[in-house]
Each structure stands twice: as structure tokens, then as C-alpha cells.
Design a protein around this motif. Structure first.
Motif, mmCIF file in Angstrom:
data_model
loop_
_atom_site.group_PDB
_atom_site.id
_atom_site.type_symbol
_atom_site.label_atom_id
_atom_site.label_comp_id
_atom_site.label_asym_id
_atom_site.label_seq_id
_atom_site.Cartn_x
_atom_site.Cartn_y
_atom_site.Cartn_z
ATOM 1 N N TYR A 189 41.212 20.278 28.784
ATOM 2 C CA TYR A 189 40.786 21.672 28.895
ATOM 3 C C TYR A 189 40.591 21.987 30.379
ATOM 4 C CZ TYR A 189 39.924 20.780 23.958
ATOM 5 O OH TYR A 189 40.077 20.420 22.640
ATOM 6 N N PRO A 190 41.603 22.591 30.997
ATOM 7 C CA PRO A 190 41.596 22.737 32.459
ATOM 8 C C PRO A 190 40.453 23.571 33.009
ATOM 9 C CG PRO A 190 43.371 24.033 31.464
ATOM 10 C CD PRO A 190 42.818 23.164 30.391
ATOM 11 N N HIS A 191 39.854 24.413 32.173
ATOM 12 C CA HIS A 191 38.764 25.264 32.664
ATOM 13 C C HIS A 191 37.394 24.779 32.216
ATOM 14 C CE1 HIS A 191 41.815 28.073 34.051
ATOM 15 N NE2 HIS A 191 42.364 28.021 32.851
ATOM 16 N N GLY A 192 37.316 23.526 31.801
ATOM 17 C CA GLY A 192 36.020 22.960 31.442
ATOM 18 C C GLY A 192 35.386 23.659 30.258
ATOM 19 N N ASP A 193 34.190 24.217 30.478
ATOM 20 C CA ASP A 193 33.437 24.807 29.366
ATOM 21 C C ASP A 193 33.845 26.246 29.051
ATOM 22 O OD1 ASP A 193 32.391 26.167 31.544
ATOM 23 O OD2 ASP A 193 30.363 25.403 31.318
ATOM 24 N N LEU A 194 34.866 26.763 29.706
ATOM 25 C CA LEU A 194 35.301 28.139 29.454
ATOM 26 C C LEU A 194 35.803 28.305 28.020
ATOM 27 C CD1 LEU A 194 35.736 30.855 31.103
ATOM 28 C CD2 LEU A 194 38.145 30.201 31.136
ATOM 29 N N GLY B 157 26.295 31.584 25.710
ATOM 30 C CA GLY B 157 25.616 30.695 26.631
ATOM 31 C C GLY B 157 24.321 30.166 26.034
ATOM 32 N N PRO B 158 23.963 28.928 26.405
ATOM 33 C CA PRO B 158 24.733 28.007 27.245
ATOM 34 C C PRO B 158 25.934 27.439 26.491
ATOM 35 C CG PRO B 158 22.761 26.935 26.459
ATOM 36 C CD PRO B 158 22.647 28.364 26.026
ATOM 37 N N SER B 159 26.871 26.888 27.254
ATOM 38 C CA SER B 159 28.109 26.393 26.673
ATOM 39 C C SER B 159 28.166 24.872 26.800
ATOM 40 C CB SER B 159 29.310 27.043 27.363
ATOM 41 O OG SER B 159 30.507 26.718 26.700
ATOM 42 N N PHE B 160 29.310 24.287 26.492
ATOM 43 C CA PHE B 160 29.517 22.848 26.604
ATOM 44 C C PHE B 160 30.954 22.599 27.031
ATOM 45 C CE2 PHE B 160 30.826 24.028 22.371
ATOM 46 C CZ PHE B 160 31.958 23.273 22.135
ATOM 47 N N ASP B 161 31.213 21.404 27.549
ATOM 48 C CA ASP B 161 32.555 21.058 28.019
ATOM 49 C C ASP B 161 33.282 20.259 26.934
ATOM 50 O OD1 ASP B 161 34.850 20.278 29.273
ATOM 51 O OD2 ASP B 161 33.872 19.418 31.045
ATOM 52 N N PRO B 162 34.310 20.826 26.296
ATOM 53 C CA PRO B 162 35.013 20.086 25.227
ATOM 54 C C PRO B 162 35.754 18.863 25.735
ATOM 55 C CG PRO B 162 36.154 22.141 25.738
ATOM 56 C CD PRO B 162 34.870 22.177 26.491
ATOM 57 N N ALA C 145 45.603 21.986 27.049
ATOM 58 C CA ALA C 145 46.917 21.363 27.235
ATOM 59 C C ALA C 145 46.761 19.851 27.052
ATOM 60 C CB ALA C 145 47.473 21.715 28.613
ATOM 61 N N ASN C 146 47.737 19.077 27.549
ATOM 62 C CA ASN C 146 47.715 17.617 27.432
ATOM 63 C C ASN C 146 48.050 16.999 28.781
ATOM 64 O OD1 ASN C 146 47.603 17.508 24.341
ATOM 65 N ND2 ASN C 146 49.431 18.725 24.696
ATOM 66 N N ARG C 147 47.537 15.801 28.985
ATOM 67 C CA ARG C 147 47.884 15.056 30.197
ATOM 68 C C ARG C 147 47.990 13.576 29.859
ATOM 69 N NH1 ARG C 147 42.266 15.694 33.710
ATOM 70 N NH2 ARG C 147 40.839 14.825 32.157
#
Length: 591
Positions: free
Chosen positions: A177-182, A294-299, A91-93
């Protein structure tokens, strides 16, 4: 005497008269020269003024207007990315960005300003100058140099605004990205348009935010929207005097994915950042319900300036950018589904066939072992349940490598992808292809290894899910996809594999037995409806085995298929099956 005096006096008078006359002439010439010079200068001014007003008048008026009027960009909101039920993935903030107006200072002055801004913005001065030079010091449009300005920097800039002419803080939206690395490998990340992007899209303003990876890139045309602008009059110090009009920005469109937020969270939580992948798919339509790597990253880190340490970590040994769901792995015993299909479809075996099993078999002087001392004469059901190697060695040799390769492709291996970044396809080489690729002949031992998903066989977790979906749905190879608006089309484009109903049933019975009493029996604990599946323990030279599982459920009405790979996870029944169990519990719990 008097006459001599009179003569001398006359000579002096004549000389004086001549001197006065010469002086007058000199003054006259000076006047003429001055007049001519003044006339020339005035003529030049008149010519230049005429040129400026008549020839370049429109240009200079426009230039003056640009110095007096500013077009302040209004970035458009990118469209939201949601799961299949409308739950937010991206989303956007509201955020504050810092823009520079290149014309407000000379290049030399900007050098000084950049060095003073650098500690406030935590951005190297050289990077600030680089951004200005890319846009050009004569650019009438502002240049964004940082996003997501923190509160302390915002206050400092506001307090020192008079010391920073041409520096402006503008409120705008920022990707979030409200769920981080999801689901990071699916969503991807954003960044400013590159030089290549700007050339390909002339309508992009400088600083345009575009997708750089994943769905953000693939669906960028839907998501990006159109920037607007606000026209304001400013004074010599760049302060806004009055508003003159607005061309509003147009927000991007929402993109709805096939992913299920709850299943995605469960898959990633169960994988727990271990190296590996999980894929969950609708067996009838090919809609991907979860895809974890996995492993992932936070966009979120790409919505601001990425630090050097962050970039090094992203490109480190753990390779968090790598989407392992789309990488080939030795499938191990899960590939026995393909070997069974090849053997049954070859006509050399029937669903009721019985084959003697042994502690080992010797092929060309090489010994290939069983898990135990052998299971005696068994059929496909028992062989699948206990994952008998010697049973499938013999089935594979009888069917032949070409048949195994054929049915692997028919079930989706080597021909399946999602279009995401960094993806690859599996491979099940034939003897001819091995000769072409490696310059080596085919040995019977290669067929033996191929029969149990080892040797040269590589299958991606995505392909594993397509493969087992074909068994679950009655023999149709589905087309996996991530966009919900494609589901109806993709469901109609599924391909019939050619497997006969009785052979499909024989494989199904074996997969159910593996859950009821075999290597996947941890799924049969009564907490979920009965499912079917196959475990695999794939050898990796010099390392601990990979744990693998494929399955579907429920048995009486197949709805979802699951594939799990955990690198160096050991036994599939111990490491991979519990991950699948958690996913089943979430899925059936929803219903």
C-alpha cells in the motif's frame, strides 16, 4: 577272557553306531526346519513384494515421485486497486518468503529446526510448529511460515542452508500500500486464508492470500487470481536438479474505485488523525470521492507478521479499526435540513413563513435555549443562516415527530450503507419506536430535541452526505458506492424523495445564506466558488461538543457534497468548516 573283551567291544560299537544315527537324524530335522523357515520367509517376501508391486504399485510409484519431484507453488499477483483515474492505492512488490517442506524432516527434527529458525525469522517456534501441524507432516506441499524476509535473515539462511533441510526461500510478490494508512478503512487488508476460507474454497492452496477487510475482502474474487506451480526434480537433500514444467499463475483483475486520490489525501490531511470522519460524494451519481476516518491504521503491517504491541494498539482505546464514517452521531443543527423539509412538506409552513424566535422556550416545564437573546420574527432563510434553535423547535413541534422521521428516511437516514465492515445506520425513532426500544413514553421535549438533531437522533457521516446531496441535486436520493463500474447503474437507481421543487429551493436558499453571512461564512473567502452548507455543534453528555458540517458546491452547478464530523471538536463553524474548505480548494483546483 578274550570272549568277554570281544563282547564289550561289540556293545561299544553298537552304542557308537546308535549315537551317530541319532546325530544324523537331528541334523536332518534341523535342516528340514531351516529349509521350511527359509521357505516361509522367502514366501512372505514374495507376497509382500507382489503386494507392493501389483496391488500398491501405483501408489508407491506416486509416493516415490513425490519424494523426487516437487510442485513449488507460484502465488498469483493480486490485482491492483486504483482510484478513479488509475492512480495506485494497492499494488504488489517483490518479496522473499520462507517455506518448509514437511516431509523433509521428522516431527522431532522439526522441533529442533523451528527453535533454530525462530530468532532468524523473528517468529516464535511454537507458531512455526503450529503452521506445520495445520498442513500435516506428510503434506507434499510446502508451508509458508513468513513473508517479506529481510536481507540479513536471507543471507543467514543461504549461508546455513545445509543445516536446514526442507527450508526454502522463494521469491514472490507481496501486497503493498504505497500511501500507508491512506483510505485504510476502504481498502482493508489481506491475510492468509483461514480454515473456514479453505473449506469454502477447496481450490485454494494452503497459504492463499485473501482479503480480510474492506475492498480487499468485498472484491476478493476479482483480485485474488489463481496460483500456479513449478515442477522440479530434486535430490535426497532437496536440491533442485532440473526443471520439469510450469503451470503459470494467473494474476487477479484490477479494481478501480470511485475515490479520488487527491481528495482522499486532502480529507485525511485535514482531519489529521483526529477522531472523526469526512465523506465526499458526487451529488448526481452517489460515487464516493473520499471517505476518511480517524484515527487510521497502516494495512502494510498485515503483509507480514503483526507484533503483539501493534495488535494491542490496533485494538486500543482510540479504535483505529473503527470506520467512523459509518457510525451514527448526533447530527446537531445540520439536521435542521430535515426539520425544515418536514415542516414545509407538512403544509403548515410555506417558504415565506415567518416565525417568532425567543431567547428560550418552555416546554412542559423544561427550558430550551436559543444561541442568543433571540432573533425576532424570521423566515427559513435567516433561521438556517443563524441556526436559530427556537425557530426549528416550533417547526418541529408543529410538523410532529412522525413527519420528521419520515423525511429523515426519505433523505437516506437509516437506509444507507456501503457494505463495508463495521458499518451501521442512523436512527430517527418515532414515539412508537421509542416505546418499543426503551419502554418509555414520548414527550414533547423529545420532539424539541429531535428538531435540532439531538436526543435519540443518530446519523452517519455517509448518510449526512446523501441527505445534503438530495437538496443539491433537486430531490433525488442517490445510492453511495465505491466501485467505478457501478456508477452508471447506481445513477439510474436513484430514488425521488418527494420533496417539492419550491421547498427544495427554500432550503437551498437557507444553506447558501449560511455560507454567505451565517455560521459557515468561513467558506466565503473568495478562494473558491460560492457553496452552500450547514454547521452543527452537537452535544455529547459529559464531553466537549462534536463539530459537524454538511454542504455542497458550487451553488450554480452542484457537483460534490461534503460531510465532516470531528469528535469533541467544539463549534462546527470553527473546526469542521476548515476541513471542508480544504477539500473544496482541492476539488476546484483540479478543475
Amino acid at each position: 577272557m578274550a570272549s568277554g573283551i570281544s563282547y564289550a567291544s561289540d556293545r561299544r560299537s553298537a552304542k557308537t553306531s546308535l549315537l551317530r544315527s541319532a546325530s544324523r537324524d537331528k541334523l536332518v530335522w534341523r535342516g528340514v526346519f531351516l529349509m521350511l523357515f527359509t521357505t516361509a520367509i522367502m514366501s512372505a517376501f514374495v507376497v509382500r513384494l507382489t503386494h507392493l508391486q501389483l496391488v500398491q504399485g501405483e501408489f508407491n510409484q506416486r509416493l516415490a515421485e513425490q519424494n523426487r519431484v516437487r510442485l513449488i507453488p507460484i502465488p498469483s499477483d493480486r490485482g491492483n486497486i486504483t482510484d478513479r483515474d488509475g492512480k495506485l492505492f494497492a499494488a504488489n512488490r517483490l518479496a522473499r518468503s520462507v517455506y518448509l517442506w514437511p516431509r523433509q524432516q521428522s516431527p522431532e527434527q522439526w522441533q529442533v529446526t523451528a527453535s533454530r529458525l525462530s530468532p532468524l525469522l523473528n517468529t516464535p517456534a511454537a507458531e512455526i510448529i503450529e503452521q506445520l501441524e495445520k498442513a500435516g507432516y506428510n503434506s507434499p506441499m510446502p508451508v509458508r511460515i513468513t513473508q517479506q524476509l529481510n536481507q540479513s535473515a536471507f543471507v543467514a539462511l543461504a549461508e546455513q542452508s545445509a543445516q536446514f533441510p526442507g527450508v526454502e526461500t522463494i521469491a514472490e510478490s507481496s501486497r503493498y500500500y504505497p500511501h500507508g494508512d491512506l483510505a485504510a478503512h476502504v481498502l482493508g487488508y489481506i491475510g492468509e486464508a483461514t480454515e473456514e476460507d479453505l473449506k469454502e474454497n477447496p481450490d485454494y492452496p494452503y497459504g492463499m492470500i485473501v482479503g480480510q477487510m474492506g475492498i480487499e475482502r468485498l472484491a476478493n474474487a476479482e483480485l485474488d487470481g489463481r496460483w500456479g506451480s513449478r515442477k522440479v526434480e530434486v535430490n535426497a537433500r532437496g536440491q533442485e536438479l532440473r526443471w520439469m514444467g510450469t503451470d503459470p499463475a494467473v494474476a487477479g483483475n484490477q479494481v478501480r474505485l470511485t475515490l479520488d486520490l487527491d481528495l482522499q489525501q486532502t480529507a485525511e490531511r485535514a482531519l489529521a488523525q483526529r477522531r472523526g470522519a469526512v465523506v465526499v460524494m458526487d451529488v448526481k451519481t452517489g460515487a464516493v470521492l473520499a471517505i476518511a476516518s480517524g484515527p487510521s491504521f497502516d494495512p502494510n503491517i498485515f503483509t507480514r507478521r503483526v507484533t503483539e504491541s501493534e495488535w494491542q494498539q490496533l485494538n486500543g482505546e482510540s479504535q483505529p479499526f473503527l470506520n467512523r464514517a459509518l457510525q451514527g452521531y448526533p447530527p446537531g443543527s445540520t439536521f435542521k435540513i430535515v426539520t425544515a423539509a418536514a415542516g414545509l412538506q407538512s403544509g403548515k409552513f410555506s417558504p415565506d413563513s415567518i416565525v417568532n424566535t425567543y431567547a428560550s422556550i418552555n416546554v412542559g416545564g423544561t427550558v430550551f435555549n436559543e444561541h442568543s437573546g433571540g432573533y425576532g420574527p424570521i423566515g427559513f432563510r435567516k433561521a438556517m443562516a443563524v441556526s436559530s434553535n427556537t425557530f426549528f423547535y416550533q417547526v418541529g413541534i408543529a410538523a410532529g415527530p412522525e413527519q420528521i422521521a419520515h423525511w429523515a428516511e426519505a433523505l437516506g437516514v437509516g437506509i444507507t450503507d456501503l457494505g463495508l465492515d463495521g458499518g451501521s445506520r442512523g436512527s430517527v425513532p418515532t414515539p412508537e419506536q421509542k416505546e418499543e426500544l426503551y419502554g418509555e413514553p414520548w414527550y414533547t421535549g423529545d420532539t424539541v430535541s429531535m428538531s435540532i438533531g439531538q436526543g435519540l437522533v443518530q446519523v452517519t457521516p455517509l448518510e449526512m452526505t446523501v441527505l445534503v446531496s438530495a437538496i443539491a441535486n433537486g430531490g433525488w436520493r442517490v445510492k453511495p458506492h465505491l466501485l467505478s463500474n457501478q456508477t452508471e447503474t447506481m445513477a439510474n437507481e436513484r430514488v425521488e424523495t418527494g420533496l417539492s421543487p419550491e421547498n427544495i429551493e427554500a432550503i437551498r436558499v437557507g444553506l447558501v445564506a449560511a455560507v454567505q453571512e451565517g455560521t459557515a461564512r468561513r467558506l466565503n473567502d473568495g478562494s473558491i466558488p460560492l457553496t452552500a452548507g450547514k454547521t452543527g455543534t452537537a452535544e455529547v453528555p459529559g464531553q466537549k461538543d462534536n463539530a459537524v458540517f454538511v454542504g455542497y458546491g458550487p451553488v450554480d452547478d452542484p457537483q460534490i457534497a461534503i460531510a465532516v464530523v470531528v469528535e469533541n471538536g467544539g463549534f462546527g463553524g470553527v473546526t469542521a468548516v476548515p476541513i471542508a474548505h480544504e477539500i473544496y480548494k482541492t476539488y476546484f483546483g483540479q478543475r
